[in-house]
Design a protein around this motif. Structure first.
Motif, PDB file in Angstrom:
ATOM      1  N   THR A  41       0.849  -1.188   0.000  1.00 21.17           N
ATOM      2  CA  THR A  41       0.000   0.000   0.000  1.00 21.17           C
ATOM      3  C   THR A  41       0.883   1.236   0.000  1.00 21.17           C
ATOM      4  O   THR A  41       1.778   1.365   0.840  1.00 21.17           O
ATOM      5  N   LEU A  42       0.643   2.134  -0.939  1.00 20.51           N
ATOM      6  CA  LEU A  42       1.415   3.360  -1.053  1.00 20.51           C
ATOM      7  C   LEU A  42       0.537   4.542  -0.671  1.00 20.51           C
ATOM      8  O   LEU A  42      -0.607   4.652  -1.109  1.00 20.51           O
ATOM      9  N   ALA A  43       1.075   5.417   0.146  1.00 14.88           N
ATOM     10  CA  ALA A  43       0.368   6.641   0.526  1.00 14.88           C
ATOM     11  C   ALA A  43       1.241   7.836   0.175  1.00 14.88           C
ATOM     12  O   ALA A  43       2.380   7.899   0.583  1.00 14.88           O
ATOM     13  N   ASN A  44       0.665   8.693  -0.636  1.00 14.20           N
ATOM     14  CA  ASN A  44      -0.647   8.597  -1.234  1.00 14.20           C
ATOM     15  C   ASN A  44      -0.615   7.654  -2.442  1.00 14.20           C
ATOM     16  O   ASN A  44       0.460   7.304  -2.920  1.00 14.20           O
ATOM     17  N   PRO A  45      -1.796   7.228  -2.942  1.00 15.38           N
ATOM     18  CA  PRO A  45      -1.829   6.248  -4.030  1.00 15.38           C
ATOM     19  C   PRO A  45      -1.092   6.711  -5.282  1.00 15.38           C
ATOM     20  O   PRO A  45      -0.972   7.914  -5.558  1.00 15.38           O
ATOM     21  N   GLU A  80      -9.553   9.696  -6.275  1.00 19.38           N
ATOM     22  CA  GLU A  80      -9.318   8.859  -5.089  1.00 19.38           C
ATOM     23  C   GLU A  80      -9.176   9.712  -3.834  1.00 19.38           C
ATOM     24  O   GLU A  80      -8.382   9.405  -2.933  1.00 19.38           O
ATOM     25  N   ALA A  81      -9.953  10.783  -3.739  1.00 24.74           N
ATOM     26  CA  ALA A  81      -9.849  11.688  -2.593  1.00 24.74           C
ATOM     27  C   ALA A  81     -10.028  10.957  -1.269  1.00 24.74           C
ATOM     28  O   ALA A  81      -9.381  11.289  -0.272  1.00 24.74           O
ATOM     29  N   SER A  82     -10.889   9.952  -1.249  1.00 25.26           N
ATOM     30  CA  SER A  82     -11.134   9.224  -0.005  1.00 25.26           C
ATOM     31  C   SER A  82      -9.935   8.406   0.436  1.00 25.26           C
ATOM     32  O   SER A  82      -9.877   7.960   1.593  1.00 25.26           O
ATOM     33  N   GLU A  83      -8.964   8.204  -0.471  1.00 22.80           N
ATOM     34  CA  GLU A  83      -7.779   7.407  -0.151  1.00 22.80           C
ATOM     35  C   GLU A  83      -6.594   8.255   0.293  1.00 22.80           C
ATOM     36  O   GLU A  83      -5.522   7.708   0.590  1.00 22.80           O
ATOM     37  N   LEU A  84      -6.759   9.552   0.363  1.00 26.66           N
ATOM     38  CA  LEU A  84      -5.642  10.414   0.750  1.00 26.66           C
ATOM     39  C   LEU A  84      -5.318  10.228   2.233  1.00 26.66           C
ATOM     40  O   LEU A  84      -6.179  10.410   3.091  1.00 26.66           O
ATOM     41  N   LEU A  85      -4.076   9.900   2.520  1.00 23.19           N
ATOM     42  CA  LEU A  85      -3.633   9.847   3.915  1.00 23.19           C
ATOM     43  C   LEU A  85      -3.287  11.252   4.399  1.00 23.19           C
ATOM     44  O   LEU A  85      -3.582  11.623   5.526  1.00 23.19           O
TER      45      LEU A  85
END
Length: 306
Positions: free
Chosen positions: A95-99, A253-258
């Motif tokens: 898993t990469l943050a951010n995607p 993918e705004a909901s995936e932003l750390l």
């Protein structure tokens, strides 16, 4: 220091998830990520096995980590052709943050055009890709020329009307390096009210800073600049928060932003406009807001456990 001499540093919590905090090799004249060792220790204290690693270290096994968090890969704008494929490879392994898709989208400031098209107030921007003649440079006001892929005011210059020859030479230099140039009006309010940077973690506002203008007259576009002069804590206005949230809502993918940072500047009416979205490797200014350090660490560990 040659890249090969940069070692992985680790603080261990063997019962927890493994987190890689991703940085770059030191380079002369580059900013040091002063928050990184403290963030590593905070992530470990929150229950993870935390390591600081270089993105371009060929010996790193990304699949051995539960989460890779891009923190200070501050050489990526010089090496976009290497960095973006690395982000894809890393995201395929862990898993990469951010995607990776967010990284690719945010690496080219043509995203400002997308924000503007969706009604987000942004600094007006004209794009000049290689092969485009820089005709019609502003004659009524000061303007800024900078690359569409850049950070830390790299290759950014400020021009008065009538400075077209210098601006054209600047644009030609970028075009020769394959870079798309951006032309923006210089926002004069930045000289008085400064620029504001609002930091978000997990989609929620965390803290903000204000900073002074980076560009001054007479500074060469290829000179090294101080990226965050006069930085200080800031309490954002309701309008600043609303504008920042509207900008983030447009991100793929705004909901995936750390994590995220939204940089704002005032227009001539005193209303905030988006200057940049920093979604790849933003300075989060944790040193100015020490109470935010455990909040960020806990968000990282929670993401690693998902």
């Amino acid at each position: 220091m040659p890249p090969s001499t940069t070692r992985t540093t680790r603080t261990t919590r063997t019962s927890g998830p493994r987190v890689a905090l991703v940085t770059c090799a030191p380079r002369e004249g580059a900013t040091t990520d002063r928050d990184l060792p403290f963030l590593r220790d905070a992530v470990a204290a929150a229950g993870a096995d935390a390591a600081v690693v270089r993105w371009d270290d060929p010996d790193v096994d990304w699949a051995s980590h539960d989460l890779a968090v891009i923190r200070s890969t501050w050489d990526y704008t010089w090496r976009t052709g290497e960095f973006l494929p690395w982000a894809d490879r890393c995201a395929a392994a862990t898993t990469l943050a951010n995607p990776a898709d967010v990284v690719r989208w945010n690496s080219d400031k043509r995203y400002l055009g997308e924000l503007s098209a969706r009604g987000v107030p942004t600094v007006a921007t004209r794009y000049l890709p290689p092969g485009t003649e820089p005709d019609g440079l502003p004659a009524e006001h000061e303007y800024v020329v900078k690359p569409a892929a850049g950070a830390g005011a790299r290759y950014a210059g400020r021009y008065r009307p009538g400075s077209d020859d210098a601006a054209r030479a600047h644009i030609a230099r970028m075009h020769a390096e394959g870079l798309t140039a951006m032309v923006q009006p210089y926002m004069p309010a930045i000289d008085s009210t400064g620029e504001r940077a609002l930091v978000f973690i997990g989609g929620r506002f965390l803290h903000a800073v204000a900073k002074n203008a980076v560009l001054s007259h007479g500074t060469a576009y290829d000179a090294t600049k101080v990226a965050h002069p006069g930085v200080r804590p800031w309490t954002p206005t309701a309008a600043e928060l609303s504008t920042a949230e509207a900008a983030l809502a447009t991100v793929p993918e705004a909901s995936e932003l750390l994590y995220a940072r939204v940089d704002l500047v005032d227009d001539e009416d005193g209303a905030p406009r988006v200057m940049e979205l920093e979604l790849i490797e933003p300075n989060l200014f944790l040193g100015l807001h020490p109470a935010s350090m455990p909040v960020v660490a806990e968000a990282i560990v929670a993401a690693a456990r998902r």
